[in-house]
Design an enzyme around this catalytic site. Structure first.
Site, mmCIF file in Angstrom:
data_model
loop_
_atom_site.group_PDB
_atom_site.id
_atom_site.type_symbol
_atom_site.label_atom_id
_atom_site.label_comp_id
_atom_site.label_asym_id
_atom_site.label_seq_id
_atom_site.Cartn_x
_atom_site.Cartn_y
_atom_site.Cartn_z
ATOM 1 C CG HIS A 1 -8.654 -38.383 -5.595
ATOM 2 N ND1 HIS A 1 -7.339 -37.992 -5.422
ATOM 3 C CD2 HIS A 1 -8.636 -39.723 -5.790
ATOM 4 C CE1 HIS A 1 -6.571 -39.068 -5.501
ATOM 5 N NE2 HIS A 1 -7.320 -40.124 -5.716
ATOM 6 C CD GLU A 30 -10.536 -34.741 -13.019
ATOM 7 O OE1 GLU A 30 -10.073 -33.645 -12.680
ATOM 8 O OE2 GLU A 30 -9.829 -35.725 -13.293
HETATM 9 C C1 GRF Z 1 -7.086 -33.415 -12.109
HETATM 10 O O1 GRF Z 1 -6.804 -34.703 -12.573
HETATM 11 C C2 GRF Z 1 -7.738 -33.492 -10.766
HETATM 12 O O2 GRF Z 1 -8.523 -34.652 -10.590
HETATM 13 C C3 GRF Z 1 -6.587 -33.540 -9.822
HETATM 14 O O3 GRF Z 1 -5.577 -32.756 -10.407
HETATM 15 C C4 GRF Z 1 -5.805 -32.656 -11.796
HETATM 16 C C5 GRF Z 1 -5.978 -31.202 -12.119
HETATM 17 O O4 GRF Z 1 -5.923 -31.025 -13.480
HETATM 18 N N1 GRF Z 1 -6.985 -33.033 -8.537
HETATM 19 P P1 GRF Z 1 -6.111 -29.506 -14.018
HETATM 20 O O5 GRF Z 1 -4.953 -28.697 -13.484
HETATM 21 O O6 GRF Z 1 -7.430 -29.014 -13.513
HETATM 22 O O7 GRF Z 1 -6.073 -29.662 -15.515
#
Ligand code: GRF
Length: 186
Positions: free
Chosen positions: A103, A173
């Site tokens: 998240h 992330e």
């Molecule tokens: C990311 O911001 C993640 O935190 C959220 O959804 C988005 C996914 O981005 N769960 P991607 O599709 O991996 O580029």
């Protein structure tokens, strides 16, 4: 070989980071990508990596199609990487402790239904928060309320916008999600 499946609904940059991270792994393999959107970018990413995909509708997921596929696949870990639907409780129960999500905020703040993508970053900037970041957590029956695995904090700069925040949080992330998965699959 430990088996991971990825659930995603959108562009799939997290899925790409995870696929890259395990590309040379001798112990972990990404065996399937699950997606609820025909034209999602993640499907192209999976195809380039020769990873089988399954596309389904919300109704099909709720009718048991996805659970049946998972019962055959029997993954060691289910990774939600930008997956926007709620996982049916039958799957949460069957794979308890084996589903993780990322998240783009410091839960419990800025979580829950509707709090995804840019909505999160717009709310954080509007609230003039000093910090934001990521939360990687186990998935339970309630949106974004499972036990946390890792949080990483980002200090907003004075002129931060929702877009610059999104880009900075996405970097966290891409760095941490593959490494948390690697730790869980040790
Ligand atoms: C990311 O911001 C993640 O935190 C959220 O959804 C988005 C996914 O981005 N769960 P991607 O599709 O991996 O580029």
């Amino acid at each position: 070989m430990k088996k991971i499946v990825i659930f995603a609904s959108g562009g799939g940059s997290n899925a790409q980071a995870i696929i890259n991270h395990f590309a040379e792994s001798a112990t972990v393999a990404i065996t399937k990508v699950y997606c609820n959107k025909q034209e999602a970018g993640v499907l192209g990413i999976a195809a380039k990596a020769n990873i089988p995909t399954i596309v389904f509708t919300k109704q099909e997921m709720e009718s048991g199609l996805v659970e049946a596929s998972l019962a055959t696949e029997m993954p060691d870990l289910i990774v939600l990487a930008g997956f926007l639907l709620k996982i049916p409780s039958a799957i949460v129960q069957r794979f308890s402790g084996k589903i993780v999500n990322i998240h783009p905020a410091l839960l419990p703040k800025y979580g829950g239904k509707g709090m995804h993508g840019m909505h999160v970053h717009e709310a954080v900037v509007a609230a003039k928060e000093e910090f934001s970041g990521i939360t990687i957590h186990y998935v339970n029956e309630h949106y974004d309320e499972g036990a946390p695995l890792l949080q990483s904090t980002y200090k907003l700069v004075k002129e931060e916008t929702a877009h610059s925040l999104a880009a900075n949080v996405l970097k966290l992330e891409h760095f941490y999600f593959p490494r948390v998965i690697e730790f869980l699959m040790r």
